[in-house]
Motif scaffolding. Sequence first.
Motif, mmCIF file in Angstrom:
data_model
loop_
_atom_site.group_PDB
_atom_site.id
_atom_site.type_symbol
_atom_site.label_atom_id
_atom_site.label_comp_id
_atom_site.label_asym_id
_atom_site.label_seq_id
_atom_site.Cartn_x
_atom_site.Cartn_y
_atom_site.Cartn_z
ATOM 1 N N LYS A 2 1.079 -1.278 -0.085
ATOM 2 C CA LYS A 2 -0.028 -0.008 -0.160
ATOM 3 C C LYS A 2 0.668 1.233 -0.074
ATOM 4 C CE LYS A 2 -3.818 -1.902 0.107
ATOM 5 N NZ LYS A 2 -5.030 -2.063 -1.170
ATOM 6 N N THR A 3 0.685 2.147 -0.959
ATOM 7 C CA THR A 3 1.415 3.215 -1.147
ATOM 8 C C THR A 3 0.844 4.566 -0.742
ATOM 9 O OG1 THR A 3 1.051 3.352 -3.597
ATOM 10 C CG2 THR A 3 2.836 1.771 -2.865
ATOM 11 N N ALA A 4 1.593 5.526 -0.689
ATOM 12 C CA ALA A 4 0.991 6.974 -0.598
ATOM 13 C C ALA A 4 0.223 7.501 -1.936
ATOM 14 C CB ALA A 4 1.981 8.056 -0.222
ATOM 15 N N LYS A 5 0.840 7.181 -3.028
ATOM 16 C CA LYS A 5 0.125 7.297 -4.190
ATOM 17 C C LYS A 5 -1.250 6.690 -4.466
ATOM 18 C CE LYS A 5 0.958 7.121 -9.413
ATOM 19 N NZ LYS A 5 1.810 7.007 -10.537
ATOM 20 N N GLY A 6 -1.271 5.420 -4.006
ATOM 21 C CA GLY A 6 -2.388 4.658 -4.098
ATOM 22 C C GLY A 6 -3.436 5.166 -3.295
ATOM 23 N N LEU A 7 -3.015 5.621 -1.978
ATOM 24 C CA LEU A 7 -4.151 6.422 -0.909
ATOM 25 C C LEU A 7 -4.514 7.487 -1.713
ATOM 26 C CD1 LEU A 7 -5.232 6.299 1.782
ATOM 27 C CD2 LEU A 7 -3.363 7.664 2.563
ATOM 28 N N VAL A 8 -3.879 8.389 -2.391
ATOM 29 C CA VAL A 8 -4.487 9.604 -2.864
ATOM 30 C C VAL A 8 -5.270 9.085 -3.859
ATOM 31 C CG1 VAL A 8 -3.757 11.376 -4.363
ATOM 32 C CG2 VAL A 8 -2.473 10.954 -2.491
ATOM 33 N N GLU A 9 -5.155 8.185 -4.678
ATOM 34 C CA GLU A 9 -6.112 7.690 -5.812
ATOM 35 C C GLU A 9 -7.207 7.321 -5.310
ATOM 36 O OE1 GLU A 9 -3.535 4.930 -8.074
ATOM 37 O OE2 GLU A 9 -2.353 6.884 -9.196
ATOM 38 N N TYR A 10 -7.095 6.449 -4.355
ATOM 39 C CA TYR A 10 -8.192 5.681 -3.810
ATOM 40 C C TYR A 10 -9.310 6.953 -3.076
ATOM 41 C CZ TYR A 10 -11.327 3.031 -0.335
ATOM 42 O OH TYR A 10 -12.497 2.514 0.136
ATOM 43 N N ALA A 11 -8.497 8.010 -2.408
ATOM 44 C CA ALA A 11 -9.404 9.169 -1.897
ATOM 45 C C ALA A 11 -9.979 9.949 -2.897
ATOM 46 C CB ALA A 11 -8.528 9.983 -1.045
ATOM 47 N N LYS A 12 -9.455 10.004 -3.913
ATOM 48 C CA LYS A 12 -10.048 10.687 -5.199
ATOM 49 C C LYS A 12 -11.237 9.914 -5.638
ATOM 50 C CE LYS A 12 -5.983 13.373 -6.856
ATOM 51 N NZ LYS A 12 -4.870 13.526 -7.854
ATOM 52 N N ALA A 13 -11.200 8.691 -5.765
ATOM 53 C CA ALA A 13 -12.152 7.828 -6.361
ATOM 54 C C ALA A 13 -13.554 7.863 -5.631
ATOM 55 C CB ALA A 13 -11.727 6.455 -6.504
ATOM 56 N N GLN A 14 -13.474 8.358 -4.193
ATOM 57 C CA GLN A 14 -14.422 8.246 -3.191
ATOM 58 C C GLN A 14 -15.152 9.686 -3.147
ATOM 59 O OE1 GLN A 14 -15.013 5.035 -2.427
ATOM 60 N NE2 GLN A 14 -12.863 4.722 -3.184
ATOM 61 N N LEU A 15 -14.640 10.745 -3.800
ATOM 62 C CA LEU A 15 -15.014 11.966 -3.859
ATOM 63 C C LEU A 15 -16.672 12.046 -4.217
ATOM 64 C CD1 LEU A 15 -12.420 14.094 -5.159
ATOM 65 C CD2 LEU A 15 -13.279 14.537 -3.178
#
Length: 237
Positions: A2-15
């Motif tokens: 699990k990466t910082a980049k993946g966390l950001v992408e996941y968060a954006k997908a939940q907007l």
Amino acid sequence: MKTAKGLVEYAKAQLGLPYWYGTFGQKATAELYAAKKKQYPELYKSWNDFPTQYGKRVHDCVGLIKGYLWSETATATPKYNSSQDVSANGMLARCKENGSILTMPDVPGILVFMDGHVGIYIGGGFVIEARGHQYGVVKTALKSRPWKWWGKCPWIDYSDSSATETEPKQEENAPKTVGVKCKKVRLKAGTWNVRKLPSTDSTIIKTVKGGADINVADGFVYVPSLGGFISEKAIEM
């Protein structure tokens, strides 16, 4: 991993998706609503729109991070992990790297905290947070909210995320360069503040001593190698 980049992408997908207290990426259903209402009656009595949100993916603030940790994709069913099931304040306590929000490095994927609440810094001065049932998952300006602390999630790899461009290895004490058009300047004698933004009231990232040669972005006094701006008064032309 699990990466910082993946966390950001996941968060954006939940907007735009709903906030349900005590959730971490499950699909909203009548059964889930009944269970959470029984578990947290005081937090579920003020709203009557839960049935309109059935079928959507739901999180609370720290659940936005758990949802990423426990899901294979941004839409997959999360698999509960009791060892990572912490509150927002508990998450901050687990962050071995942390500090005052005034010292926060500009690293996407870093977590930002206020008492009882957590968000995900996505870079560019913005945060994605599951803000509350009234708001859902939203994007907000970092400076518009009363964040107090930052921390690196202990279950996230931050090696893929950095505040500045990747720099080549260099000889010790050699001037640093980056992949942008730069010019070399020499600092006047004294000690100079490197700031996050080109303003005298902006956060000081670090201080540098005069007499050194540094590379700055051409056309503006930004120091890529130091990750911030420096006063034009510091430059010996």
